[in-house]
Design an enzyme around this catalytic site. Structure first.
Site, short mmCIF file in Angstrom:
data_model
loop_
_atom_site.label_atom_id
_atom_site.label_comp_id
_atom_site.label_asym_id
_atom_site.label_seq_id
_atom_site.Cartn_x
_atom_site.Cartn_y
_atom_site.Cartn_z
N ASP A 172 0.88 -1.18 0.00
CA ASP A 172 0.00 0.00 0.00
C ASP A 172 0.91 1.23 0.00
O ASP A 172 2.12 1.12 0.24
CB ASP A 172 -0.92 0.02 1.23
CG ASP A 172 -1.85 1.24 1.23
OD1 ASP A 172 -2.45 1.53 0.18
OD2 ASP A 172 -1.94 1.96 2.24
N TYR B 209 -0.61 7.73 -3.55
CA TYR B 209 -0.81 7.12 -4.87
C TYR B 209 -1.99 7.79 -5.59
O TYR B 209 -2.00 7.90 -6.81
CB TYR B 209 -1.14 5.63 -4.72
CG TYR B 209 0.04 4.72 -4.47
CD1 TYR B 209 1.33 5.21 -4.25
CD2 TYR B 209 -0.14 3.33 -4.44
CE1 TYR B 209 2.39 4.34 -4.00
CE2 TYR B 209 0.92 2.47 -4.21
CZ TYR B 209 2.18 2.97 -3.99
OH TYR B 209 3.23 2.11 -3.76
N GLY B 210 -2.97 8.20 -4.79
CA GLY B 210 -4.21 8.74 -5.37
C GLY B 210 -4.03 10.03 -6.15
O GLY B 210 -4.90 10.42 -6.92
N CYS C 145 -4.57 -1.83 -1.70
CA CYS C 145 -4.78 -0.43 -2.05
C CYS C 145 -5.71 -0.36 -3.25
O CYS C 145 -5.43 -1.00 -4.29
CB CYS C 145 -3.41 0.16 -2.40
SG CYS C 145 -3.48 1.82 -3.09
N ASN C 146 -6.79 0.37 -3.12
CA ASN C 146 -7.75 0.49 -4.24
C ASN C 146 -7.12 1.20 -5.44
O ASN C 146 -7.33 0.81 -6.58
CB ASN C 146 -8.97 1.30 -3.80
CG ASN C 146 -9.82 0.58 -2.76
OD1 ASN C 146 -10.84 -0.01 -3.08
ND2 ASN C 146 -9.40 0.60 -1.51
N THR C 147 -6.34 2.24 -5.17
CA THR C 147 -5.75 3.04 -6.24
C THR C 147 -4.77 2.20 -7.06
O THR C 147 -4.79 2.22 -8.29
CB THR C 147 -5.00 4.27 -5.65
OG1 THR C 147 -5.82 4.86 -4.66
CG2 THR C 147 -4.65 5.27 -6.72
N CYS D 160 -11.13 3.23 -0.13
CA CYS D 160 -9.70 3.47 0.08
C CYS D 160 -9.35 2.71 1.35
O CYS D 160 -10.08 2.82 2.35
CB CYS D 160 -9.44 4.96 0.23
SG CYS D 160 -7.79 5.35 0.84
N HIS E 88 -7.30 3.15 3.59
CA HIS E 88 -7.02 3.95 4.78
C HIS E 88 -8.30 4.17 5.62
O HIS E 88 -8.21 4.36 6.84
CB HIS E 88 -6.48 5.33 4.40
CG HIS E 88 -5.02 5.33 4.07
ND1 HIS E 88 -4.51 4.80 2.92
CD2 HIS E 88 -3.94 5.81 4.77
CE1 HIS E 88 -3.19 4.94 2.90
NE2 HIS E 88 -2.83 5.56 4.02
N1 DGL Z 1 -4.79 3.32 0.53
C1 DGL Z 1 -4.89 3.69 -0.83
C2 DGL Z 1 -6.18 3.22 -1.49
O1 DGL Z 1 -6.79 2.28 -1.05
C3 DGL Z 1 -4.56 5.06 -1.30
C4 DGL Z 1 -4.01 6.16 -0.54
C5 DGL Z 1 -3.15 7.08 -1.40
O2 DGL Z 1 -3.67 7.98 -2.06
O3 DGL Z 1 -1.95 6.85 -1.41
O4 DGL Z 1 -6.55 3.74 -2.51
#
Ligand code: DGL
Length: 272
Positions: A19, A51-52, A82-84, A192, A194
């Protein structure tokens, strides 16, 4: 003849997690509950976060780099926690590597199945909401509902910084969630990894009438199913998990109790 993985002892090898930071620990926490024998190497890629707010190409290239590193550590499977990163890279990673790769996606389909008011909220990153994968998902499953999509990069940052017992976190959650409730939302998708970390705060803001969907447990079940099908489930207790960060060790250390880890080491991953 190729022997099944079990006889090649691959089942003793660790599972990799990636992540951009501590978000994937919400997935790891559920994995640990149902797969306590599995050893994990977790990478919090804080040096490249968030990442987003990066392009899909940049996130994908980063995922290839980190996956190559984890393969050198002999992982038997990878969880893109991580979804992104799932939206940006899962297809390329699956085309490139033969190990099982499990990703995380916003639970849009489940939300549409249970909403009564036909108003569904999604909290995710800018990258996830703009991704082809997410657009296809919503076109396929969410045509009949009003979808309130909200990107909240500052909430990701705040959770990394101080999620618990913190007024700033609470006021950010209120800032995003209250208008959604006011528009009739009865189902909120945490898109997300988080955000499950502050799920109880979300619950305080939404009240009990809103369903809050988080994919951590379904992902853990999916992982267990894949490992079982491929004879990759660990059979013995392991020596300890490894938590790596490309950023600050103290941030990751703070979240160890949340993730429910007992035997573990936290280390910096340098030169990334
Ligand atoms: N935890 C990440 C997700 O599930 C993204 C957080 C980020 O923007 O880095 O998308």
């Amino acid at each position: 003849m190729t022997q099944p993985a079990f006889f090649r002892h691959l089942h003793h090898q660790p599972i990799g997690f990636i992540d951009s930071g501590v978000g994937g620990l919400s997935v790891l926490r559920e994995v640990k509950k149902i797969l306590p024998r599995e050893q994990v190497i977790y990478i919090a890629d804080a040096a490249f976060a968030p990442y987003g707010e990066k392009s899909e190409e940049a996130v994908c290239a980063r995922m290839v780099k980190l996956t190559n590193y984890l393969l050198q550590q002999n992982i038997k499977a990878l969880v893109i926690a991580c979804n992104t990163a799932t939206a940006a890279a899962i297809d390329s990673l699956r085309a490139r590597y033969a190990i099982p790769i499990i990703g995380v996606e916003p639970a849009i389909k489940s939300a549409v199945a249970i909403t009564q008011t036909k108003v569904v909220g999604v909290l995710a990153t800018t990258g996830t909401l703009a991704s082809k994968r997410f657009i296809t998902l919503t076109q396929r499953h969410a045509q009949q509902v009003k979808l309130l999509k909200t990107a909240c990069p500052d909430l990701v940052r705040q959770i990394e910084y101080e999620p618990f017992n913190c007024l700033e976190t609470e006021s950010l959650v209120r800032h995003y969630v209250t208008p959604m409730v006011a528009q009739g939302m009865d189902t909120l998708v945490l898109g997300c990894t988080h955000f499950p970390i502050v799920k109880s705060l979300m619950r305080t803001v939404t009240g009990n009438k809103v369903n809050i969907l988080d994919t951590s447990l379904p992902v853990a079940h999916q992982l267990r199913k894949r490992l079982r099908n491929e004879y990759l489930l660990a059979s013995d207790l392991h020596k300890g998990d490894l938590l790596l960060t490309t950023g600050d060790i103290s941030t990751l250390n703070k979240f160890v109790p949340y993730a429910g880890l007992r035997k573990f080491k936290v280390q910096a991953l340098t030169d990334f």
